[in-house]
Design a protein around this motif. Sequence first.
Motif: not given
Length: 120
Positions: A39-40, A87-90, A112-116
Amino acid sequence: MIQPIRIAEKLSAFSDHWNPRVIAELNGQHVKLAKFQGEFVWHDHANEDELFLVLKGRFRMEFRDGAVEVGEGEMIVVPRGVEHRPVAEQEVHVMLFEPASTRHTGDAVDDRTVTEYEWI
């Protein structure tokens, strides 16, 4: 000289999840590849639409009022301002199209936030 972008080769260059890599730019848009699993974070993008194209696998795009399953060879556009959570189960491989100005998790921030974004 202009060369084709080998998507499978680019996908094999990384294994982590929720960390999109930029593979091209056109007209102010980034073309990104990502791998999802689990899950994100719930988030939205106030000023940008996002396009998710599933290359391999399937995932569920959750919205506050429901969810949509997106399978291989299918795509979904999330309009600006709409809160969502993939959301990805696999593991799923996804190509994203979004303005270069798009912040990874909008105004939401988690580990998990990506800034660059990395270019590959």
